[in-house]
Design an enzyme around this catalytic site. Structure first.
Site, PDB file in Angstrom:
ATOM      1  N   GLN A 143      -0.599  -8.559   6.034  1.00 34.90           N
ATOM      2  CA  GLN A 143      -2.057  -9.382   6.156  1.00 34.90           C
ATOM      3  C   GLN A 143      -2.970  -8.999   5.016  1.00 34.90           C
ATOM      4  OE1 GLN A 143      -5.012  -7.294   8.555  1.00 34.90           O
ATOM      5  NE2 GLN A 143      -5.970  -9.284   9.007  1.00 34.90           N
TER       6      GLN A 143
ATOM      7  N   ASP B  15      12.654  -0.533  -0.147  1.00 38.64           N
ATOM      8  CA  ASP B  15      12.552   0.469   0.951  1.00 38.64           C
ATOM      9  C   ASP B  15      11.801   1.399   0.519  1.00 38.64           C
ATOM     10  OD1 ASP B  15      12.524   2.062   3.337  1.00 38.64           O
ATOM     11  OD2 ASP B  15      14.540   2.429   3.167  1.00 38.64           O
TER      12      ASP B  15
ATOM     13  N   TYR C  89      -1.256   6.697  13.945  1.00 39.39           N
ATOM     14  CA  TYR C  89      -2.134   5.880  12.642  1.00 39.39           C
ATOM     15  C   TYR C  89      -3.207   6.591  12.280  1.00 39.39           C
ATOM     16  CZ  TYR C  89      -4.078   1.996  10.218  1.00 39.39           C
ATOM     17  OH  TYR C  89      -4.911   1.091   9.457  1.00 39.39           O
TER      18      TYR C  89
HETATM   19  C1  AKB Z   1      -6.046  -1.399  13.457  1.00 40.37           C
HETATM   20  O1  AKB Z   1      -6.711  -2.076  14.169  1.00 40.37           O
HETATM   21  O2  AKB Z   1      -5.130  -0.655  13.768  1.00 40.37           O
HETATM   22  C2  AKB Z   1      -6.282  -1.800  12.007  1.00 40.37           C
HETATM   23  C3  AKB Z   1      -7.264  -0.714  11.464  1.00 40.37           C
HETATM   24  C4  AKB Z   1      -8.788  -0.778  11.650  1.00 40.37           C
HETATM   25  O3  AKB Z   1      -6.844   0.095  10.754  1.00 40.37           O
HETATM   26  N1  AKB Z   1      -6.925  -2.834  11.814  1.00 40.37           N
END
Ligand code: AKB
Length: 310
Positions: free
Chosen positions: A12, A49, A139
């Protein structure tokens, strides 16, 4: 002039960043790279990679690269399905780049962090640069650890690694994939194809967002700023505006009364609820003159225009 590599160029942010960088960087000095065999662009492309230190190092040395934009990552929602893979990709690809910077093979790095570093214990409104951070996603944990590693490398090894905590990015060209804020792009595509939208967040879930052009401008502006002006060695808060699914739905309904949005929240609701409603980005404004060009209304109008929605 620096020779530049974008790692994760097909995503993106990468797909738009390459276009913008190409306006000021000669064609033979800009390199795109991703895990895919080919780029969808005509820019110089290297299949790399990001998890292979040797692969990265070889391509960087062979092409005399001095500046890297490292964008490869698995986002918040997808990350919950594949936690080990997310931790591995998000952390080890970053370490590869940080170590190349430590060895002075690369001189300057951009790496995106995210509002996912915040959690339930962070202040909710106008969330400041410094607040409690207990991310609830893999994340978010990887981004928070990554930010701290960037700061560590900058201070211990005098590297030049710069970062922004992105909110949801709203883009017209390449859609995001696997994030909690993806609804803000998906809803426009549903509208365009004449379908009602089934939203995975509640209608009043307010989150910080940024329009893609502002996100790209912010990266470029941050990278151009003198290192001495940058007080934040980890990652800068930035934001464009805050909005909820209902706010976009109402705008789109104004264009077509038939358009309907159903709200059926899923596991992404808890993630969104743990994130800030709005962000205070005063450090970015003071240190490198950050200012958004797109507010909510302008973003919606621009999306309608760019997606050629009638
Ligand atoms: C997500 O929704 O995981 C991302 C972010 C806010 O980092 N768009």
């Amino acid at each position: 002039m620096s020779r530049v590599l974008i790692v994760g160029s097909e995503g993106q942010i990468g797909s738009q960043l390459s276009v913008e960088l190409s306006k000021t960087i000669d064609f033979d000095k800009l390199f795109l790279s991703d895990i895919k065999d080919k780029s969808k662009t005509d820019f110089k492309y290297l299949k790399v990679d990001a998890l292979s230190y040797d692969d990265l190092k070889k391509n960087i040395l062979d092409n005399d690269i001095s500046e890297v934009y490292h964008l490869a990552a698995i986002l918040s929602a997808k990350g919950e399905k594949v936690p080990k893979k997310t931790w591995n990709l998000n952390m080890n690809s970053l370490f590869n780049i940080l170590n190349l910077a430590k060895e002075k093979i690369i001189k300057k790095v951009f790496w995106p962090s995210s509002i996912a570093v915040f959690g339930d214990s962070s202040s909710k409104n106008e969330t400041p640069q410094f607040t409690d951070k207990e991310p609830i996603t893999v994340y978010g944990i990887s981004k928070l650890a990554g930010e701290n590693w960037c700061k560590y490398y900058n201070e211990a090894y005098d590297t030049d690694v710069r970062s922004l905590r992105f909110p949801g990015v709203i883009s017209y060209d390449t859609p995001p994939g696997g994030g909690t804020t993806d609804y803000a792009v998906d809803i426009f595509h549903s509208f365009k194809s004449g379908k009602n939208y089934n939203c995975f967040l509640n209608e009043d879930t307010t989150l910080p967002m940024i329009y893609i052009d502002d996100a790209i401008n912010a990266i470029i502006k941050l990278m151009k700023t003198s290192k001495d002006n940058l007080r934040i060695k980890s990652s800068y808060n930035i934001s464009g505006f805050s909005m909820s699914p209902k706010m976009i739905a109402d705008e789109l309904k104004n264009l077509n009364k038939e358009f309907d949005v159903e709200y059926n929240s899923d596991f992404r609701q808890a993630i969104a609820d743990s994130w800030p409603n709005s962000i205070m980005d005063n450090y970015a404004r003071e240190d490198w003159d950050w200012k958004e060009n797109f507010d909510f209304k302008k973003t919606v109008n621009e999306m309608i225009h760019k997606l050629n929605i009638k």
